[in-house]
Design an enzyme around this catalytic site. Sequence first.
Site, PDB file in Angstrom:
ATOM      1  N   ASP A 205       0.759  -1.202  -0.135  1.00 14.05           N
ATOM      2  CA  ASP A 205       0.040   0.023  -0.102  1.00 14.05           C
ATOM      3  C   ASP A 205       0.889   1.459   0.032  1.00 14.05           C
ATOM      4  O   ASP A 205       1.899   1.279   0.462  1.00 14.05           O
ATOM      5  CB  ASP A 205      -0.753   0.145   1.159  1.00 14.05           C
ATOM      6  N   ASP A 230      -1.175  -2.224  -4.213  1.00 19.11           N
ATOM      7  CA  ASP A 230      -2.382  -2.963  -3.574  1.00 19.11           C
ATOM      8  C   ASP A 230      -3.279  -1.649  -3.345  1.00 19.11           C
ATOM      9  O   ASP A 230      -3.922  -1.248  -4.331  1.00 19.11           O
ATOM     10  CB  ASP A 230      -1.876  -3.501  -2.114  1.00 19.11           C
ATOM     11  N   ASP A 231      -3.155  -0.885  -2.251  1.00 16.77           N
ATOM     12  CA  ASP A 231      -4.295   0.166  -2.093  1.00 16.77           C
ATOM     13  C   ASP A 231      -3.349   1.430  -1.868  1.00 16.77           C
ATOM     14  O   ASP A 231      -2.105   1.382  -1.578  1.00 16.77           O
ATOM     15  CB  ASP A 231      -5.293  -0.137  -0.944  1.00 16.77           C
ATOM     16  N   ASP A 234      -4.811   2.558   3.579  1.00 18.08           N
ATOM     17  CA  ASP A 234      -5.623   1.207   4.106  1.00 18.08           C
ATOM     18  C   ASP A 234      -5.529   1.191   5.578  1.00 18.08           C
ATOM     19  O   ASP A 234      -4.524   1.402   6.189  1.00 18.08           O
ATOM     20  CB  ASP A 234      -4.529  -0.063   3.512  1.00 18.08           C
ATOM     21  N   LYS A 268      -9.334   2.543   1.416  1.00 17.47           N
ATOM     22  CA  LYS A 268      -9.762   1.296   1.895  1.00 17.47           C
ATOM     23  C   LYS A 268     -10.003   1.730   3.495  1.00 17.47           C
ATOM     24  O   LYS A 268      -9.359   1.547   4.299  1.00 17.47           O
ATOM     25  CB  LYS A 268      -9.078   0.360   1.948  1.00 17.47           C
ATOM     26  N   ALA A 431     -23.788  28.418  -0.378  1.00 15.74           N
ATOM     27  CA  ALA A 431     -23.839  27.232   0.274  1.00 15.74           C
ATOM     28  C   ALA A 431     -22.471  26.499  -0.023  1.00 15.74           C
ATOM     29  O   ALA A 431     -21.714  26.829  -1.406  1.00 15.74           O
ATOM     30  CB  ALA A 431     -24.865  26.123   0.266  1.00 15.74           C
ATOM     31  N   ASP A 433     -20.019  23.866  -2.108  1.00 11.18           N
ATOM     32  CA  ASP A 433     -20.052  23.031  -3.441  1.00 11.18           C
ATOM     33  C   ASP A 433     -19.827  21.528  -3.140  1.00 11.18           C
ATOM     34  O   ASP A 433     -19.593  21.279  -2.023  1.00 11.18           O
ATOM     35  CB  ASP A 433     -18.927  23.718  -4.464  1.00 11.18           C
ATOM     36  N   GLU A 438     -13.713  23.405  -3.439  1.00 11.26           N
ATOM     37  CA  GLU A 438     -14.509  24.537  -3.373  1.00 11.26           C
ATOM     38  C   GLU A 438     -14.159  25.666  -4.479  1.00 11.26           C
ATOM     39  O   GLU A 438     -13.000  26.240  -4.859  1.00 11.26           O
ATOM     40  CB  GLU A 438     -14.569  25.220  -1.984  1.00 11.26           C
TER      41      GLU A 438
END
Length: 441
Positions: A205, A230-231, A234, A268, A431, A433, A438
């Site tokens: 990761d 992998d990620d 995590d 993840k 308000a 976004d 933003e």
Amino acid sequence: MKKLALLTLFFAARCFASFSATYYVAVDGKDDNPGTLKKPLSTIQRAQSLVNPGDTVYIRGGVYHMKEEQISRQLRGYACVTFLDKSGAPGKYISYLAYPKEKPVFEYSAVKPANFRVAAFYVTGSWIHLKGFEVTGVQVTIKTHTQSECFENHGSHNIYEMLSMHDGMAIGFYLLNGSDNLILNCDAYRNYDDFSENGRGGNTDGFGCHPQPGSKGNVFRGCRAWFNSDDGYDCINAFEATTFENCWAFYNGFDANFKSAGDGNGFKAGGYARRPGSEVPNPVPQNTIQFCLAVGNKANGFYANHHINGSFWYNNSAYRNGVNFNMMNRLRDDVMADVPGYNHKMRNNLGYKGNNEVTMLDAAKCDISHNYFDLNLKATAEDFVSLDEKLLVAPRKSDGNLPDNGFMKLKPNSQFIDKGEDIGFAFKGKAPDLGAFEAGK
């Protein structure tokens, strides 16, 4: 007069003792040097033996080719090359900083201890600040399921800033213990384990955060993770809540040639899929993922990963992931059955062009409002200033902050302007976004 002189000497000694010291490390240094600018040390390990709370170690630029004989300690199956166990104090960090306008690179391709995981920097001390250098080439030498790490943290109140962990087999940053650590403006990229598990690359990761009970308040801010096999991020085994803020994840689950590798999730942010109910923390932590960006990740951009509770998902942007938002949870009992997500709180999220947009979400059991999917708003390319993915790897600003460009920023006439709900963050217009950026900020 004699008493006055003694008092003057006393306070002078106190002031002198409070001064911080500065040491230097350089590629051409020697560890028997005093560590001055003209006579620098050769290793951070030696510098640690000299420092006290409040001291600074400057690391000169160049490539530090690390050697196996520099392994400082072996524990928990790890060969720890640089082992930082000396702590600073509140308001008195021990700082290990790149020398101004220079780039130190620590290269580990020659560190291959048999039957050990490798930790380039293993940190058990607290109140430590590391900033501005690179770690590359960290190896994996075990054939079975294993891992190595560029940085492993067990201390508290540490700052990891403007660090780059890349082009190795190891996880970039890994936290198991310690509270109130800040991982700030760091990059982890092109990390692929082609040795263990038949080269599957499935345990590498960019950033892993798995705090054990009591390790609270850890924050990842302004980090990027890409082409990790992998990620990107995590926290599958986290027993305490983690915050991911203003972080980017893209192309995870692929190698640099887009060959499929491991899981491939951007964020993840959940876990316990294989743990019996008796091993699940009580209460189950709720992670916070806010103002983050996920692009082109193989599996999911934002993923609850069988979590046994909801998490907080605020103002995130997802583009072109396998699934942009996958909110899958599981039951707590030992059946380990996956179910549509529950207890999630989702506000102001935005997605575009995912193979699937939102899956495994039980809206009736969640707190959902002002997201693109519940507002029934469908994005088009015309909503964004740019969708040029080359901008994702643009250089950071000089202060380490993420590049400020038009990628997935909203055009002034976008349908997503002012469509969010005020959840306590600064915004422009009537308000907030939708999404991570933003307009006008």
